[in-house]
Design a protein around this motif. Structure first.
Motif, PDB file in Angstrom:
ATOM      1  N   LEU A  95      -9.626  -2.386   0.572  1.00 54.86           N
ATOM      2  CA  LEU A  95     -10.945  -1.851   0.296  1.00 54.86           C
ATOM      3  C   LEU A  95     -11.961  -2.969   0.452  1.00 54.86           C
ATOM      4  N   PRO A  96     -12.743  -2.979   1.523  1.00 55.23           N
ATOM      5  CA  PRO A  96     -13.618  -4.124   1.788  1.00 55.23           C
ATOM      6  C   PRO A  96     -14.646  -4.381   0.694  1.00 55.23           C
ATOM      7  N   GLU A  97     -15.170  -3.335   0.078  1.00 61.63           N
ATOM      8  CA  GLU A  97     -16.188  -3.532  -0.947  1.00 61.63           C
ATOM      9  C   GLU A  97     -15.637  -4.203  -2.202  1.00 61.63           C
ATOM     10  N   ARG A  98     -14.329  -4.113  -2.388  1.00 58.88           N
ATOM     11  CA  ARG A  98     -13.663  -4.738  -3.533  1.00 58.88           C
ATOM     12  C   ARG A  98     -13.015  -6.073  -3.163  1.00 58.88           C
ATOM     13  N   SER A  99     -13.041  -6.411  -1.883  1.00 57.44           N
ATOM     14  CA  SER A  99     -12.325  -7.593  -1.399  1.00 57.44           C
ATOM     15  C   SER A  99     -13.270  -8.778  -1.255  1.00 57.44           C
ATOM     16  N   VAL A 100     -12.695  -9.974  -1.283  1.00 60.78           N
ATOM     17  CA  VAL A 100     -13.508 -11.186  -1.187  1.00 60.78           C
ATOM     18  C   VAL A 100     -12.713 -12.266  -0.466  1.00 60.78           C
ATOM     19  N   GLN A 101     -13.409 -12.965   0.431  1.00 59.75           N
ATOM     20  CA  GLN A 101     -12.819 -14.079   1.168  1.00 59.75           C
ATOM     21  C   GLN A 101     -13.515 -15.363   0.740  1.00 59.75           C
ATOM     22  N   VAL A 102     -12.727 -16.357   0.358  1.00 60.04           N
ATOM     23  CA  VAL A 102     -13.242 -17.589  -0.233  1.00 60.04           C
ATOM     24  C   VAL A 102     -12.925 -18.784   0.666  1.00 60.04           C
ATOM     25  N   GLY A 103     -13.933 -19.623   0.912  1.00 59.32           N
ATOM     26  CA  GLY A 103     -13.712 -20.837   1.687  1.00 59.32           C
ATOM     27  C   GLY A 103     -14.017 -20.703   3.159  1.00 59.32           C
ATOM     28  N   ILE A 104     -14.522 -19.542   3.586  1.00 58.79           N
ATOM     29  CA  ILE A 104     -14.778 -19.284   5.004  1.00 58.79           C
ATOM     30  C   ILE A 104     -15.769 -20.317   5.561  1.00 58.79           C
ATOM     31  N   THR A 128      -4.876  -5.916  -6.847  1.00 57.12           N
ATOM     32  CA  THR A 128      -5.278  -6.956  -5.897  1.00 57.12           C
ATOM     33  C   THR A 128      -4.067  -7.632  -5.276  1.00 57.12           C
ATOM     34  N   TYR A 129      -4.179  -7.879  -3.971  1.00 56.22           N
ATOM     35  CA  TYR A 129      -3.217  -8.727  -3.273  1.00 56.22           C
ATOM     36  C   TYR A 129      -3.917 -10.040  -2.953  1.00 56.22           C
ATOM     37  N   LEU A 130      -3.265 -11.173  -3.281  1.00 53.68           N
ATOM     38  CA  LEU A 130      -3.876 -12.490  -3.096  1.00 53.68           C
ATOM     39  C   LEU A 130      -3.144 -13.243  -1.993  1.00 53.68           C
ATOM     40  N   THR A 131      -3.885 -13.650  -0.981  1.00 53.57           N
ATOM     41  CA  THR A 131      -3.319 -14.444   0.105  1.00 53.57           C
ATOM     42  C   THR A 131      -4.042 -15.770   0.202  1.00 53.57           C
ATOM     43  N   PHE A 132      -3.271 -16.850   0.278  1.00 52.54           N
ATOM     44  CA  PHE A 132      -3.852 -18.190   0.320  1.00 52.54           C
ATOM     45  C   PHE A 132      -3.397 -18.898   1.589  1.00 52.54           C
ATOM     46  N   ASP A 133      -4.320 -18.990   2.559  1.00 50.66           N
ATOM     47  CA  ASP A 133      -4.091 -19.787   3.759  1.00 50.66           C
ATOM     48  C   ASP A 133      -4.395 -21.235   3.390  1.00 50.66           C
ATOM     49  N   ILE A 134      -3.438 -22.123   3.615  1.00 55.70           N
ATOM     50  CA  ILE A 134      -3.609 -23.510   3.176  1.00 55.70           C
ATOM     51  C   ILE A 134      -4.771 -24.191   3.888  1.00 55.70           C
ATOM     52  N   VAL A 154       0.826  -1.206   0.000  1.00 55.03           N
ATOM     53  CA  VAL A 154       0.000   0.000   0.000  1.00 55.03           C
ATOM     54  C   VAL A 154       0.865   1.263   0.000  1.00 55.03           C
ATOM     55  N   ALA A 155       2.027   1.210   0.644  1.00 54.62           N
ATOM     56  CA  ALA A 155       2.933   2.353   0.615  1.00 54.62           C
ATOM     57  C   ALA A 155       3.352   2.683  -0.817  1.00 54.62           C
ATOM     58  N   LYS A 156       3.437   1.676  -1.670  1.00 52.33           N
ATOM     59  CA  LYS A 156       3.862   1.894  -3.051  1.00 52.33           C
ATOM     60  C   LYS A 156       2.692   2.104  -4.008  1.00 52.33           C
ATOM     61  N   PHE A 157       1.611   1.349  -3.808  1.00 53.81           N
ATOM     62  CA  PHE A 157       0.537   1.338  -4.801  1.00 53.81           C
ATOM     63  C   PHE A 157      -0.773   1.963  -4.323  1.00 53.81           C
ATOM     64  N   GLY A 158      -0.901   2.228  -3.034  1.00 51.24           N
ATOM     65  CA  GLY A 158      -2.175   2.669  -2.508  1.00 51.24           C
ATOM     66  C   GLY A 158      -3.035   1.484  -2.105  1.00 51.24           C
ATOM     67  N   PRO A 159      -4.233   1.745  -1.548  1.00 54.37           N
ATOM     68  CA  PRO A 159      -5.096   0.671  -1.049  1.00 54.37           C
ATOM     69  C   PRO A 159      -5.401  -0.374  -2.119  1.00 54.37           C
ATOM     70  N   VAL A 160      -5.506  -1.616  -1.686  1.00 58.00           N
ATOM     71  CA  VAL A 160      -5.679  -2.734  -2.612  1.00 58.00           C
ATOM     72  C   VAL A 160      -6.947  -3.516  -2.280  1.00 58.00           C
ATOM     73  N   ALA A 161      -7.413  -4.270  -3.264  1.00 62.36           N
ATOM     74  CA  ALA A 161      -8.418  -5.303  -3.022  1.00 62.36           C
ATOM     75  C   ALA A 161      -7.702  -6.517  -2.459  1.00 62.36           C
ATOM     76  N   LEU A 162      -8.351  -7.186  -1.522  1.00 63.16           N
ATOM     77  CA  LEU A 162      -7.791  -8.395  -0.922  1.00 63.16           C
ATOM     78  C   LEU A 162      -8.575  -9.600  -1.407  1.00 63.16           C
ATOM     79  N   LEU A 163      -7.888 -10.538  -2.004  1.00 61.03           N
ATOM     80  CA  LEU A 163      -8.491 -11.828  -2.347  1.00 61.03           C
ATOM     81  C   LEU A 163      -7.881 -12.854  -1.413  1.00 61.03           C
ATOM     82  N   GLN A 164      -8.702 -13.372  -0.513  1.00 64.39           N
ATOM     83  CA  GLN A 164      -8.229 -14.233   0.568  1.00 64.39           C
ATOM     84  C   GLN A 164      -8.907 -15.598   0.487  1.00 64.39           C
TER      85      GLN A 164
END
Length: 324
Positions: free
Chosen positions: A191-200, A239-245, A149-159
């Motif tokens: 940005l929560p409105e642009r973010s999505v959590q999958v598998g919860i 978008t930043y993508l994080t994958f918790d195994i 975010v310091a470099k690109f600004g706020p991101v969408a999170l795909l989790q």
């Protein structure tokens, strides 16, 4: 492979001239870089730097993910002799991908860890490369997001995750792998409105406006429609993508600290990742692989395959930007 060539196809992570090329050395020997990529601390011309973050001081249950980067690297040696399946690009031959080694930090100085990781990733980004981080527990995503975010600004999170990790925690000095996305939203990193959590598939009182595609919905609508829904939420936002195994069911990934039944299969997860090709992915991580609880190395194998898919997603996005 001819016997006469075998003497030269060893430790390509150390001997390769440049960054590109498939690797044909024995999977059970040689230097354990990720996908046999060249080890380098010189980021000149690098498109993507893979780096390990062997940190697990933030866990709520079973420790051991500090050994995750090493296990993922070892499992990845099964893949680099062929192009990635199901993709029309090959990061191993067409892009400059290096293994940047692991973050160096003082394991006994926990308060210093977040800044050390943010600075580490910032070094990669400031050199013009993207970062693919191998965890480590899931807290690591928070300091990484700060660098992005310091470099690109706020991101969408795909989790991809069994847990939302948005439990309330207003103490910014606490290091906890279950509250860091609460802090990331409150800090304005995602940005929560642009973010999505999958598998919860665990309860949280407040998801802070983040879109949820829980595991039950994935099972109901299938992987292809899940990917369509993800893309509709993300749009073209960075978008930043994080994958918790632990997004995967324990049948497919038992080697993790907080396993939860009812998760995605490996096949579902890989299908979704391939079908979201074209998202504006800036970087990502694979976290929570704990080899001490693994069975036959299957969790590390899953982690290595997920990391390869993330590499392909990143390189596809990079290729699209270069063509634009």
């Amino acid at each position: 492979m001819a016997l006469k060539d075998s003497a030269h196809d060893v430790d390509s992570a150390l001997t390769r001239d440049g960054y590109r090329g498939l690797s044909f050395e024995n999977a059970f020997g040689g230097a354990l870089s990720f996908m046999r990529r060249t080890y380098s601390k010189d980021l000149t011309g690098v498109d993507l730097a893979v780096t390990g973050v062997p940190f697990d001081q933030a866990v709520t249950h079973r420790p051991g993910t500090r050994m995750g980067p090493r296990a993922i690297r070892e499992a990845s040696t099964l893949q680099p002799c062929d192009p990635p399946y199901g993709w029309d690009i090959n990061p191993l031959t067409d892009f400059n991908v290096c293994d940047y080694g692991d973050l160096a930090f003082d394991y006994a100085d926990i308060p210093a860890f977040p800044k050390a990781l943010t600075d580490h990733v910032s070094t990669i980004l400031d050199a013009g490369a993207g970062a693919l981080c191998l965890g480590g527990d899931h807290y690591i995503s928070f300091p990484i997001l700060r660098a992005y975010v310091a470099k690109f600004g706020p991101v969408a999170l795909l989790q991809f995750d069994a847990h939302s990790d948005t439990w309330p925690d207003d103490d910014m000095n606490r290091v906890d792998h279950g509250t860091m996305f609460y802090k990331a939203v409150k800090e304005g990193l995602v940005l929560p409105e642009r973010s999505v959590q999958v598998g919860i598939r665990t309860h949280c009182d407040d998801y802070l406006g983040v879109n949820i595609i829980d595991a039950a919905e994935v099972h109901e609508i299938g992987a292809a429609k899940t990917a369509e829904k993800i893309k509709s939420i993300l749009g073209d936002h960075q978008t930043y993508l994080t994958f918790d195994i632990d997004c995967l069911d324990p049948a497919f990934a038992p080697g993790t600290g907080t396993p939860v039944s009812g998760g995605l299969s490996s096949a579902q997860a890989l299908k979704i990742l391939r079908d979201i090709k074209g998202i504006n992915m800036l970087g990502g991580d694979v976290v929570e692989v704990a080899p001490a609880y693994d069975v036959g190395g299957c969790t590390a194998v899953a982690g290595a395959h997920v990391a390869m898919e993330l590499m392909c997603l990143f390189c596809t996005n990079l290729q699209n930007k270069r063509k634009a």
